[in-house]
Design a protein around this motif. Sequence first.
Motif, mmCIF file in Angstrom:
data_model
loop_
_atom_site.group_PDB
_atom_site.id
_atom_site.type_symbol
_atom_site.label_atom_id
_atom_site.label_comp_id
_atom_site.label_asym_id
_atom_site.label_seq_id
_atom_site.Cartn_x
_atom_site.Cartn_y
_atom_site.Cartn_z
ATOM 1 N N SER A 96 0.828 -1.206 0.000
ATOM 2 C CA SER A 96 0.000 0.000 0.000
ATOM 3 C C SER A 96 0.861 1.254 0.000
ATOM 4 O O SER A 96 0.570 2.238 -0.682
ATOM 5 C CB SER A 96 -0.924 -0.023 1.222
ATOM 6 N N GLY A 97 2.023 1.174 0.756
ATOM 7 C CA GLY A 97 2.946 2.313 0.728
ATOM 8 C C GLY A 97 3.558 2.503 -0.646
ATOM 9 O O GLY A 97 3.655 3.625 -1.163
ATOM 10 N N THR A 98 3.969 1.361 -1.268
ATOM 11 C CA THR A 98 4.526 1.443 -2.621
ATOM 12 C C THR A 98 3.503 1.951 -3.620
ATOM 13 O O THR A 98 3.804 2.739 -4.526
ATOM 14 C CB THR A 98 5.027 0.060 -3.055
ATOM 15 N N LEU A 99 2.270 1.496 -3.441
ATOM 16 C CA LEU A 99 1.207 1.949 -4.334
ATOM 17 C C LEU A 99 0.981 3.445 -4.194
ATOM 18 O O LEU A 99 0.803 4.170 -5.181
ATOM 19 C CB LEU A 99 -0.083 1.177 -4.022
ATOM 20 N N ALA A 100 1.040 3.896 -2.932
ATOM 21 C CA ALA A 100 0.862 5.334 -2.712
ATOM 22 C C ALA A 100 1.990 6.116 -3.375
ATOM 23 O O ALA A 100 1.766 7.137 -4.042
ATOM 24 C CB ALA A 100 0.809 5.631 -1.208
ATOM 25 N N SER A 101 3.260 5.584 -3.198
ATOM 26 C CA SER A 101 4.394 6.250 -3.848
ATOM 27 C C SER A 101 4.269 6.193 -5.364
ATOM 28 O O SER A 101 4.557 7.160 -6.071
ATOM 29 C CB SER A 101 5.692 5.588 -3.397
ATOM 30 N N GLY A 102 3.838 5.001 -5.883
ATOM 31 C CA GLY A 102 3.660 4.860 -7.325
ATOM 32 C C GLY A 102 2.598 5.794 -7.867
ATOM 33 O O GLY A 102 2.718 6.334 -8.971
ATOM 34 N N LEU A 103 1.558 5.972 -7.096
ATOM 35 C CA LEU A 103 0.507 6.902 -7.536
ATOM 36 C C LEU A 103 1.051 8.324 -7.609
ATOM 37 O O LEU A 103 0.735 9.088 -8.533
ATOM 38 C CB LEU A 103 -0.688 6.825 -6.579
ATOM 39 N N THR A 104 1.918 8.634 -6.623
ATOM 40 C CA THR A 104 2.528 9.980 -6.656
ATOM 41 C C THR A 104 3.409 10.129 -7.892
ATOM 42 O O THR A 104 3.370 11.146 -8.600
ATOM 43 C CB THR A 104 3.367 10.199 -5.386
ATOM 44 N N ASP A 105 4.243 9.056 -8.157
ATOM 45 C CA ASP A 105 5.082 9.094 -9.360
ATOM 46 C C ASP A 105 4.243 9.154 -10.624
ATOM 47 O O ASP A 105 4.617 9.814 -11.600
ATOM 48 C CB ASP A 105 5.993 7.863 -9.403
ATOM 49 N N ALA A 106 3.132 8.427 -10.609
ATOM 50 C CA ALA A 106 2.259 8.449 -11.785
ATOM 51 C C ALA A 106 1.707 9.848 -12.025
ATOM 52 O O ALA A 106 1.595 10.310 -13.170
ATOM 53 C CB ALA A 106 1.120 7.447 -11.612
ATOM 54 N N VAL A 107 1.380 10.512 -10.937
ATOM 55 C CA VAL A 107 0.875 11.888 -11.082
ATOM 56 C C VAL A 107 1.971 12.787 -11.651
ATOM 57 O O VAL A 107 1.731 13.570 -12.578
ATOM 58 C CB VAL A 107 0.374 12.412 -9.715
ATOM 59 N N ASP A 108 3.198 12.616 -11.067
ATOM 60 C CA ASP A 108 4.305 13.421 -11.589
ATOM 61 C C ASP A 108 4.600 13.061 -13.052
ATOM 62 O O ASP A 108 4.866 13.938 -13.880
ATOM 63 C CB ASP A 108 5.561 13.189 -10.743
ATOM 64 N N GLY A 109 4.579 11.745 -13.356
ATOM 65 C CA GLY A 109 4.831 11.312 -14.721
ATOM 66 C C GLY A 109 3.794 11.822 -15.696
ATOM 67 O O GLY A 109 4.110 12.155 -16.847
ATOM 68 N N SER A 110 2.575 11.875 -15.262
ATOM 69 C CA SER A 110 1.536 12.403 -16.153
ATOM 70 C C SER A 110 1.803 13.873 -16.477
ATOM 71 O O SER A 110 1.606 14.326 -17.610
ATOM 72 C CB SER A 110 0.160 12.237 -15.499
#
Length: 355
Positions: A96-110
């Motif tokens: 869940s922590g990784t997913l949260a970090s990945g979601l943040t990266d996904a937002v930045d990547g977008s």
Amino acid sequence: LRAAVLQLDAGANEVNANMSSLVAGSSKVASGASQVNDGASSAVSGANQLDDGAAQLVDGVQAAKNGAGQLVSGTQSAKDGSAQIASGAVQLEEGSGTLASGLTDAVDGSGELSTALADGAKTAAEQTTNIDGKSEVMSDPVELANEYYTTVKNYGTGFAPYFMALGLWVGGLVAGFVFKPLNSRLIMSGANPVTVAFSNYLPVAFFSLIQATLLMVVLQFGLQLQIDNVPAFYAMGYLTALVFAAIMQMLMAAFGFPGKFVAIILLMLQLTACAGTFPIQTTPDFFQVINPYMPMTYVVQGMRQIMTGLDYGIVGFDCFVLFAIGAACFALTCLVAYRKRTVRMEDLHPVLQLG
């Protein structure tokens, strides 16, 4: 009598009554016997049922035993499952922590993707401009800056130094076949070894100079090759002829007839080691090692510099090396002439004389 009859009658009635009671009792006995018979049958049936119940009881006990084992195994499985659940819960928490970090990266990547798409659209729009200039660059992307080391008029000019050195060596070899390297009469008369060596060197040198003159005249006027410095060209040719003559005289004075074969072997080695056709770096290691020790190396190198007018410092060095080789060979010839002043038995009675 009446009384007796009455008693008898009463007794008969009593007997009848007793008989009735006996008949009723016999009926009851028969009914009881029938009930006993039925009870015995029920007892036998109950015994059979009891036997079946006992077997069922044994099966039930075995099933209870098996169920107890399964219960123990299930308890262990439940324990292991609880541990896996606990581990999975930890992994779920980490995920869940990784997913949260990945979601943040996904937002930045977008956001980066959006910026890159905008830049790409801008670049694409820019690339549609100046099509003619860009097509010219793509068709000829590299512009070569040619800086020539030197230039020659034709292919023969580049190979002329190599074939000149070859011709002058063969000319010196032919002179060695024609003239004797040393005069035995002068040696036996006690003449100075230098005088003996020089007196026999003169005809070989004269022959070599004549054939060198013919060779250079043909190259200059017949083939009309490029010669940047004509006096230096002739001077280098004459020096080469004199040095090769000294080499031939030394080989044949020291070794006799086998010296001619030594000269031919040296010629074959020099044809590859003098870098006359291709750079010395393209030849095997053996020829690269012997290259500095071959006289033709300096002839080819010096002639190239003279014919193209490049570096006369290299020419001076090459002339010095050739002069040193010629002087060393003439000195060795003088030494051979000195040693031949001593008459040995094989000189008086040679086993085999060739030449």
